[in-house]
Enzyme design. Structure first.
Site, PDB file in Angstrom:
ATOM      1  N   CYS A  66      29.515   6.320  38.845  1.00 39.56           N
ATOM      2  CA  CYS A  66      30.848   6.581  39.372  1.00 39.56           C
ATOM      3  C   CYS A  66      30.822   7.808  40.244  1.00 39.56           C
ATOM      4  O   CYS A  66      29.980   8.681  40.086  1.00 39.56           O
ATOM      5  CB  CYS A  66      31.869   6.773  38.249  1.00 39.56           C
ATOM      6  SG  CYS A  66      31.651   8.291  37.317  1.00 39.56           S
ATOM      7  N   GLY A  67      31.726   7.863  41.193  1.00 36.33           N
ATOM      8  CA  GLY A  67      31.771   8.994  42.104  1.00 36.33           C
ATOM      9  C   GLY A  67      32.719  10.059  41.618  1.00 36.33           C
ATOM     10  O   GLY A  67      33.027  10.165  40.439  1.00 36.33           O
TER      11      GLY A  67
END
Length: 277
Positions: A115-116
């Protein structure tokens, strides 16, 4: 430089029989991104195209907007047992006059490869710092061209063929020609590498292009596409509700479940020749 793959021994079990053999794995290592010597983020990534990754990340966060905003990118010394460089720390030096990252961007924490950087702060930021609005981009293509992109993306994934463990992001023109492909253990890293390639090559904004990604379409990927001026984002899997909301708000065409001739068009179907619902 770090390697994208590594070899490990594995016990292979098949139909009751077992053998021991070497297996090729995707490398995952941390990368610390610094701006003017100050740590900004640590992300888990596959080594390779690190300068592009850093540049693309900073574009997505609104820190830089063109190659001219970057004075230099260099690896910093990283401690190893023999005193060598780990190539896991990058320092981006902004060009004179470029403001340092806003406090809302300063997230000095560990980020997984899956995930960013997301949340309220980045959602507010993308609404106010978009440099190239995509809503009026006249980009258009047809469903038949779009349906070819997953196969084109997969065919160009060289490291995936050896490991089976990498995501990919590909930039295409309206005729379905592949302009750039990057692979990484993280979806958002692969996109950052594509955007960073374009940034360092002076190609921003990426008007008239489509971004194809393996996996799902998250809010972060919509944010990164919009910040680079890309008018269409397509994914082989599902988008999130926030991704659809942001795409609708900013005028991005968002396509999910793109598999063969099937697809779901969530926003701006007019770019594919359909009337808005």
């Amino acid at each position: 430089m770090g390697r994208m793959t590594s070899r490990r021994r594995v016990l292979r079990v098949h139909d009751g029989a077992h053998t021991t053999r070497p297996d090729t794995l995707t490398v995952e290592e941390p990368l610390e991104i610094r701006v003017a010597g100050k740590a900004l983020s640590i992300t888990m990534r596959t080594p390779g195209d690190d300068f592009d990754l850093a540049a693309g990340f900073l574009v997505g966060e609104g820190v830089v907007r063109s190659a001219g905003d970057i004075h230099s990118i260099r690896y910093c010394a990283g401690a190893t047992a023999d005193g060598g460089n780990t190539y896991n720390i990058l320092d981006v030096v902004p060009a004179p006059g470029v403001a340092p990252p806003d406090a809302s961007v300063e997230r000095n924490f560990y980020t997984t490869s899956s995930c960013g950087l997301c949340g309220k702060a980045s959602l507010d930021a993308v609404r106010t710092t978009v440099t190239w609005p995509v809503a009026d981009d006249p980009f258009g293509t047809d469903p038949a061209t779009l349906s070819r992109l997953p196969d084109e993306l997969r065919a160009a994934q060289r490291v995936f063929d050896r490991t089976g463990g990498l995501h990919a992001a590909g930039l295409f023109d309206a005729d379905g020609k592949l302009l750039c492909l990057r692979e990484d253990v993280g979806r958002h890293n692969a996109v950052d590498k594509v955007v960073g390639w374009a940034t360092r090559d002076g190609k921003l904004p990426l008007s008239g292009t489509a971004l194809m990604v393996s996996g799902r379409a998250s809010f972060e990927l919509v944010q990164k596409a919009v910040m680079a001026g890309i008018p269409l984002l397509a994914a082989v899997s599902a988008p999130s509700s926030l991704a659809v909301d942001l795409a609708a708000e900013l005028g991005l065409t968002l396509v999910g479940f793109l598999r063969g001739s099937s697809m779901n068009v969530y926003t701006r179907p007019d770019r594919l020749g359909f009337q808005p619902s």
